[in-house]
Design an enzyme around this catalytic site. Structure first.
Site, PDB file in Angstrom:
ATOM      1  N   CYS A   1       0.872  -1.177   0.000  1.00 37.85           N
ATOM      2  CA  CYS A   1       0.000   0.000   0.000  1.00 37.85           C
ATOM      3  C   CYS A   1       0.912   1.231   0.000  1.00 37.85           C
ATOM      4  CB  CYS A   1      -0.900  -0.043   1.228  1.00 37.85           C
ATOM      5  SG  CYS A   1      -2.030   1.336   1.317  1.00 37.85           S
TER       6      CYS A   1
ATOM      7  N   CYS B   1      -2.588  14.659   3.427  1.00 41.56           N
ATOM      8  CA  CYS B   1      -3.600  14.769   2.371  1.00 41.56           C
ATOM      9  C   CYS B   1      -4.327  16.087   2.557  1.00 41.56           C
ATOM     10  CB  CYS B   1      -4.586  13.600   2.460  1.00 41.56           C
ATOM     11  SG  CYS B   1      -5.786  13.584   1.107  1.00 41.56           S
TER      12      CYS B   1
ATOM     13  N   CYS C   1     -11.374  14.008   4.606  1.00 44.79           N
ATOM     14  CA  CYS C   1     -12.517  13.111   4.771  1.00 44.79           C
ATOM     15  C   CYS C   1     -12.683  12.863   6.266  1.00 44.79           C
ATOM     16  CB  CYS C   1     -12.289  11.812   4.008  1.00 44.79           C
ATOM     17  SG  CYS C   1     -12.046  12.106   2.244  1.00 44.79           S
TER      18      CYS C   1
ATOM     19  N   CYS D   1     -11.073   9.797   8.155  1.00 46.23           N
ATOM     20  CA  CYS D   1      -9.710   9.391   7.781  1.00 46.23           C
ATOM     21  C   CYS D   1      -8.655  10.120   8.607  1.00 46.23           C
ATOM     22  CB  CYS D   1      -9.496   9.658   6.293  1.00 46.23           C
ATOM     23  SG  CYS D   1      -7.811   9.298   5.760  1.00 46.23           S
TER      24      CYS D   1
ATOM     25  N   GLY E   1      -2.548  10.234   1.116  1.00 48.11           N
ATOM     26  CA  GLY E   1      -2.659  11.178  -0.001  1.00 48.11           C
ATOM     27  C   GLY E   1      -3.690  10.812  -1.039  1.00 48.11           C
ATOM     28  N   GLU E   2      -4.019  11.788  -1.861  1.00 49.24           N
ATOM     29  CA  GLU E   2      -4.958  11.604  -2.972  1.00 49.24           C
ATOM     30  C   GLU E   2      -4.130  11.524  -4.263  1.00 49.24           C
ATOM     31  OE1 GLU E   2      -8.206  10.955  -3.916  1.00 49.24           O
ATOM     32  OE2 GLU E   2      -7.196  11.119  -5.843  1.00 49.24           O
TER      33      GLU E   2
ATOM     34  N   SER F   1      -6.569   4.246  -6.015  1.00 47.69           N
ATOM     35  CA  SER F   1      -7.802   4.617  -5.336  1.00 47.69           C
ATOM     36  C   SER F   1      -7.925   6.137  -5.277  1.00 47.69           C
ATOM     37  CB  SER F   1      -7.795   4.052  -3.912  1.00 47.69           C
ATOM     38  OG  SER F   1      -8.933   4.505  -3.201  1.00 47.69           O
TER      39      SER F   1
ATOM     40  N   LEU G   1     -16.418   5.714  -2.446  1.00 49.96           N
ATOM     41  CA  LEU G   1     -17.752   6.306  -2.566  1.00 49.96           C
ATOM     42  C   LEU G   1     -18.322   6.662  -1.175  1.00 49.96           C
ATOM     43  CD1 LEU G   1     -19.773   7.088  -4.743  1.00 49.96           C
ATOM     44  CD2 LEU G   1     -20.842   4.847  -4.445  1.00 49.96           C
TER      45      LEU G   1
ATOM     46  N   ASN H   1     -12.063   1.755  10.519  1.00 53.05           N
ATOM     47  CA  ASN H   1     -10.914   1.575  11.405  1.00 53.05           C
ATOM     48  C   ASN H   1     -10.768   2.809  12.288  1.00 53.05           C
ATOM     49  OD1 ASN H   1      -9.893  -0.979  10.412  1.00 53.05           O
ATOM     50  ND2 ASN H   1      -9.441   0.135   8.522  1.00 53.05           N
TER      51      ASN H   1
ATOM     52  N   CYS I   1      -6.612   0.678   6.674  1.00 49.05           N
ATOM     53  CA  CYS I   1      -7.104   1.765   5.824  1.00 49.05           C
ATOM     54  C   CYS I   1      -7.467   2.983   6.667  1.00 49.05           C
ATOM     55  CB  CYS I   1      -8.396   1.362   5.120  1.00 49.05           C
ATOM     56  SG  CYS I   1      -8.221   0.031   3.974  1.00 49.05           S
TER      57      CYS I   1
END
Ligand code: SAH
Ligand code: SF4
Length: 392
Positions: free
Chosen positions: A130, A137, A141, A144, A192-193, A224, A247, A323, A366
């Site tokens: 991963c 980031c 969100c 996260c 990160g995105e 992702s 999503l 998580n 995650c």
């Protein structure tokens, strides 16, 4: 909607840090991060034949060498010229942790002191790395941990490729064995995105996919995104990797709150971009990630609305039990609720695995990643106190 138009990513925010200079003070350039084409151009400048560039590439990406001295099929003169111009970098492993379930996490310190995390998840038939695309980031969100990190910068192509090199170093996969490899798959699902750092991610993935070197195929790489709709087509056309879309909600009202990027690219626009993803088919389905948040997005009605939204898109749905992380304000859905949700999707013909949380005990699952340096400053998370640095 015009999903070919590229909207520039928003500027990195107030916590932005500057990139380290790409060249060492002595003028040497990091070899890692050059594409095959750039390397060919360098060799042409040196007046060396193209096959030498291929040899060098293989030494570095198949045999894992980090110095030019041992490249026995090159003349001394060429080795000296290369050593003058390039260095072959690895980040420092600032910390290494291993979960009870075999998941490993590395905290990697970059040349400018910024840190990122990279996770390896072993499974019976594969081993997935991963990989992070940014320090922190810019998107926040709500569920996260990475999104709470204040300092943010893009990773350079080399810093992305080096995560793979470090894993191969640790596993001794130089060269990678034909069978039983520990590193078979890559997911751009770390910090990160990735579509906000598209150019660097694309360059890194081209290096990682190159068949003469690391050679991980595009079918074994999943990128992702939290939904940067205008970049999705380009990613598919240029890289052809597998796509995963975070999503997490079936109404704009809820998604606006959970994934604030939705205010810019709402669900309809995001799904239209997914429908147009180059190469999407039943053999190359898009994965929709859906984090299960108790009482927030986990009702049977949500599952049925999800089916309606995904109609016509070759898709599978990955249900991710939430998580937790320090101070997070959500709870994970009950097992029964997750089972009901999954059953509704499966009855409609969707593959909808419930992702087994991996590496929760070392904060490697995650959404739990965050640079340790940041975490230390803000709190004294126990995960740090129990782990030992393995390399200074
Ligand atoms: N920025 C990208 C990729 C990294 S996140 C993206 O958002 O897609 C990888 C996945 O973990 C995403 O689906 C993300 O939404 C999910 N995730 C984030 N925080 C989580 C948490 N606390 N529990 C479970 N999944 C989480
Ligand atoms: Fe960034 Fe992805 Fe975390 Fe959202 S889920 S804050 S996009 S890393």
């Amino acid at each position: 909607m015009n999903d070919t138009a590229i909207t520039p990513p928003p500027a990195l925010d107030a916590g932005k840090v500057e990139l380290p200079p790409p060249v060492l003070p002595d003028g040497r350039v990091n070899f890692v991060g050059l594409t095959r084409e750039e390397l060919a151009a360098e060799f042409a400048k040196l007046g060396e034949p193209a096959f030498r560039a291929k040899q060098l590439w293989q030494w570095i990406y198949v045999r894992g060498l980090t110095s030019f001295d041992a490249m026995t099929d090159m003349s001394k003169g060429l080795r000296a010229k290369l050593a003058e111009r390039f260095h072959i970098a690895r980040p420092q492993i600032a910390r290494h942790q291993q979960s009870l379930d075999g998941t490993q996490k590395w905290l990697l310190r970059q040349a400018d002191g910024q840190e990122i995390e990279c996770v390896h998840i072993p499974e019976e038939d594969r081993g997935t790395l991963c990989v992070s695309s940014q320090v922190g980031c810019t998107l926040s969100c709500k569920f996260c941990h990475t999104g709470t990190q204040r300092l943010v910068r893009n990773l350079e192509p080399a810093e992305i490729v080096e995560q793979v090199l470090i894993a191969r170093d640790v596993f001794g996969e130089w060269p990678a064995p034909d069978a039983g490899r520990k590193l078979t798959n890559i997911v751009m699902m770390g910090m990160g995105e990735p579509l906000f750092n598209y150019d660097n991610v694309a360059k890194a993935l081209k290096i990682i996919m190159n068949g003469d070197g690391i050679a991980v195929s595009r079918r074994k790489i999943t990128l992702s995104t939290s939904g940067v709709a205008p970049m999705i087509r380009r990613c598919g056309a240029e890289l052809g990797v597998m796509l995963a879309v975070s999503l997490h909600a079936v109404t704009d009202e809820l998604r606006d709150r959970l994934v604030p990027l939705n205010r810019k690219y709402p669900i309809a626009e995001l799904l239209a971009a997914c429908r147009g993803y180059p190469g999407v088919s039943n053999a190359r389905r898009i994965t929709f990630e859906y984090v299960m948040l108790k009482g927030v997005n986990d009702s049977p009605a949500d599952a049925r609305e999800l089916l309606r939204l995904l109609a016509g898109i070759p898709a599978k749905v990955n249900l991710i039990p939430f998580n937790p992380w320090p101070d997070s304000s959500f709870e994970c859905s009950d097992d029964a609720a997750i089972d009901v949700f999954s059953a509704i999707l499966m009855k409609a013909g969707y593959v909808s695995p419930i992702r087994t949380p991996r590496g929760r005990d070392i904060m490697a699952a995650c959404g739990q990643l965050k640079s340790a340096s940041e975490r230390v400053r803000k709190s004294s998370a126990p995960a740090l106190a129990t782990s030992a640095p393995i390399q200074a």
